[in-house]
Structures are given as structure tokens and as C-alpha cells.
Design a protein around this motif. Structure first.
Motif, PDB file in Angstrom:
ATOM      1  N   SER A 234       0.819  -1.162  -0.023  1.00 17.19           N
ATOM      2  CA  SER A 234       0.047   0.047  -0.145  1.00 17.19           C
ATOM      3  C   SER A 234       0.899   1.304   0.191  1.00 17.19           C
ATOM      4  O   SER A 234       0.515   2.289  -0.506  1.00 17.19           O
ATOM      5  CB  SER A 234      -0.925   0.023   1.276  1.00 17.19           C
ATOM      6  N   ARG A 235       2.009   1.386   0.868  1.00 21.53           N
ATOM      7  CA  ARG A 235       2.760   2.231   0.734  1.00 21.53           C
ATOM      8  C   ARG A 235       3.346   2.636  -0.449  1.00 21.53           C
ATOM      9  O   ARG A 235       3.467   3.850  -0.784  1.00 21.53           O
ATOM     10  CB  ARG A 235       3.856   2.088   1.875  1.00 21.53           C
TER      11      ARG A 235
ATOM     12  N   LYS B 233       1.089   3.732  -3.190  1.00 21.29           N
ATOM     13  CA  LYS B 233       0.813   5.245  -3.146  1.00 21.29           C
ATOM     14  C   LYS B 233       2.140   6.144  -3.422  1.00 21.29           C
ATOM     15  O   LYS B 233       1.806   7.135  -4.051  1.00 21.29           O
ATOM     16  CB  LYS B 233       0.418   5.602  -1.609  1.00 21.29           C
ATOM     17  N   GLN B 234       3.143   5.799  -3.281  1.00 21.74           N
ATOM     18  CA  GLN B 234       4.472   6.456  -3.475  1.00 21.74           C
ATOM     19  C   GLN B 234       4.581   6.430  -4.820  1.00 21.74           C
ATOM     20  O   GLN B 234       4.932   7.636  -5.643  1.00 21.74           O
ATOM     21  CB  GLN B 234       5.725   5.922  -2.640  1.00 21.74           C
TER      22      GLN B 234
ATOM     23  N   TYR C  11      -6.921   4.987  -7.275  1.00 26.42           N
ATOM     24  CA  TYR C  11      -6.230   4.769  -8.662  1.00 26.42           C
ATOM     25  C   TYR C  11      -7.292   4.003  -9.510  1.00 26.42           C
ATOM     26  O   TYR C  11      -7.411   4.208 -10.612  1.00 26.42           O
ATOM     27  CB  TYR C  11      -5.051   3.729  -8.540  1.00 26.42           C
TER      28      TYR C  11
ATOM     29  N   HIS D  96      -1.833   7.802  -5.519  1.00 27.45           N
ATOM     30  CA  HIS D  96      -3.211   7.263  -5.241  1.00 27.45           C
ATOM     31  C   HIS D  96      -3.004   6.215  -4.389  1.00 27.45           C
ATOM     32  O   HIS D  96      -2.229   5.325  -4.321  1.00 27.45           O
ATOM     33  CB  HIS D  96      -4.042   7.095  -6.437  1.00 27.45           C
ATOM     34  N   THR D  97      -4.090   5.741  -3.673  1.00 22.84           N
ATOM     35  CA  THR D  97      -4.442   4.491  -2.879  1.00 22.84           C
ATOM     36  C   THR D  97      -5.062   3.684  -4.100  1.00 22.84           C
ATOM     37  O   THR D  97      -5.361   4.187  -5.289  1.00 22.84           O
ATOM     38  CB  THR D  97      -5.516   4.491  -1.848  1.00 22.84           C
TER      39      THR D  97
END
Length: 280
Positions: A243-244, A247-248, A257, A252-253
Motif C-alpha cells: 500500500s505504501r 501510493k508512493q 487509482y 493514489h491509493t
């Protein structure tokens, strides 16, 4: 827009995935580009292109001619002119090395004018292409320029990087770096130094980008997405880490997305819905 693409003939195909010509009026002018396993050359035959780094400390740029970009480890944004007339090269991560007489680290996360790397080449390309050349003829001109620029001298360490990079490509970044160093008979420090010289980043970073690319091309926005299954298939065994990193890399999550992909479906005849995405 019209998108015409082809894989160059040997020996260029050892270093280049494809060359392409993009023309017409874009449906979405501003695009958000996540890290992907490639470096780039753009020759702009149209109006000015605007570029933004996702790092807010880097000033935006307006480019009118052409530029090189090395491997990016973070996303960037660009804005097409209207209409578009652009010729591009997707280099393999190590592919710029034999064409550019400069350390790959100087191209990492940067855009550099073509003439700073290839002096006076843009003028020659523009003279040959003119205003009316077909996409096929434009690609032929750029391929000939690339062939003329391919260095004939041996590139120290590049064969090692190509071999290991090829393993990362075919495995989508799933082969442990330690196993690759053992198989190559070199130390981890030596391999990392050669990757930094020819790619601009370490093999571990390249593996991360290939892993993410595998995941993102697996997303079918027209169907329900099982993110946990896709993440595990791509080699993410820690959901929080996935998840990190998602997003990076995208801004977007996964949920946001997917919603964005569904709001802005891929343009027919355009590249697969797997890399750049519309920026809101």
C-alpha cells in the motif's frame, strides 16, 4: 491520437524496447507517470511540453525540442501540447548507457536537453523529418540516428548489467539479488556499482520497479480487482508495504487509482492502460 510503434532491428533491440511516434489531439493533456522499468528519449516536433517532478522542490520545465530521461524512482507529470507530434524511445533500464557519454546517475530522476547529450542532432533529425513525414518515415530517421550513435567501444561492466537486468526483466523483479550476484560470480557491492554506472540505480531498485510494473499491467479496470491477490502474485508479501509503495509510485491509493482508471478509460489504439494515467 495515433500511436505507431515498432521494435528496432538488432543490435539496437538489446538496449531498446521500442520506438514510437505519437500524433494528433490528446483526450487527456496532463498525464501522471509512475516509475517504470525504462529510460527515455523524446524528440518533440510539436508545441512546448510541460513537465513537473513529484518532488515539489524541483522547478517545473517547459521543453520545446527534445530531452533524455533516465530511470525514474518517483512519479512525474507531463502535459501534451495540442496537437501532439512527438517521437520517443523506450530504452531498457540499462539502454541509454552506450548512447550517452555521461554517467547514468546524472540522468536519474532528471530531464536533460538532447543537445546536452547529442550535440546538434536535433537539427539534423528535424531537417530529415520536416513537417510532413509519415510516422513510419519518422521512426526510420530516429532509428538511423540511434544506430549511428551506438558506441563501438566495449562498455566496461555493461554485459554484466545486461545479463542481470535481463533476469530481473524476465522474472519481473522476483529473483533475489543475492542469487543473481552468486550466479554472476561477483560481490553485491560490485554489482551495485555497475548498475549505478549504467542504470543510475541499484539492482534492488530496478527489481522494485519491475515488480510494480508487473502489478500495474495486471490491473483490468473493467473488472473487479483483487488487490491482495495481484500484490502477492507480483511479489508483495506485506500488504502494508504494498500500500505504501503503491501510493508512493502513483500518488493514489489502490482504490482511488482504480476509480480514476474507470473514469478515464484507455484511448482506443493508444498504449495499453498500464503506465501513464490522467492527472486530475
Amino acid at each position: 491520437m495515433e500511436y505507431v510503434v515498432r521494435v528496432p532491428a538488432p543490435p539496437l533491440d538489446r538496449f531498446i524496447d521500442d520506438i514510437y511516434c505519437l500524433s494528433g489531439v490528446p483526450r487527456h493533456r496532463r498525464m501522471n507517470v509512475p516509475p517504470m522499468p525504462s529510460a527515455h528519449l523524446f524528440v518533440n516536433l510539436g508545441g512546448p511540453v510541460r513537465l513537473w517532478d513529484s518532488d515539489p522542490s524541483v522547478p517545473p520545465a517547459v521543453l520545446t525540442d527534445g530531452w533524455f530521461m533516465g530511470v525514474w524512482t518517483r512519479r512525474f507529470l507531463f502535459e501534451y501540447p495540442t496537437p501532439v507530434r512527438l517521437v520517443g524511445v523506450h530504452f531498457k533500464p540499462w539502454g541509454i548507457s552506450p548512447f550517452a557519454d555521461m554517467p547514468a546517475t546524472e540522468l536519474r530522476n532528471r530531464w536533460v536537453p538532447v543537445d546536452a547529450v547529442w550535440q546538434r542532432s536535433l537539427e539534423r533529425i528535424r531537417d530529415q523529418v520536416g513537417d510532413t513525414a509519415s510516422a513510419g518515415e519518422t521512426l526510420r530517421v530516429l532509428e538511423a540516428e540511434l544506430r549511428s550513435r551506438l558506441a563501438e567501444a566495449p562498455w566496461r561492466g555493461l554485459d554484466l548489467v545486461r545479463h542481470v537486468g535481463g533476469r530481473l526483466e524476465t522474472s519481473h523483479g522476483a529473483v533475489p539479488i543475492g542469487a543473481l550476484t552468486d550466479a554472476a560470480g561477483v560481490s553485491g557491492n560490485h554489482l551495485a556499482a555497475q548498475f549505478k554506472s549504467h542504470v543510475g540505480v541499484t539492482p534492488k531498485r530496478v527489481a522494485r520497479i519491475y515488480r510494480f510494473a508487473r502489478l500495474i499491467v495486471s490491473v483490468d479496470a473493467l473488472r473487479p480487482v483483487d488487490w491482495a491477490r495481484l500484490a502477492q502474485t507480483a511479489g508483495y508479501f506485506d500488504q502494508a508495504h504494498f500500500s505504501r509503495e503503491f501510493k508512493q509510485f502513483t500518488g493514489h491509493t489502490p482504490t482511488d487509482y482504480l476509480a480514476l482508471r474507470r473514469r478515464f478509460p484507455a484511448e482506443r489504439g493508444f498504449p495499453p492502460d498500464s503506465g501513464p494515467m490522467p492527472a486530475e
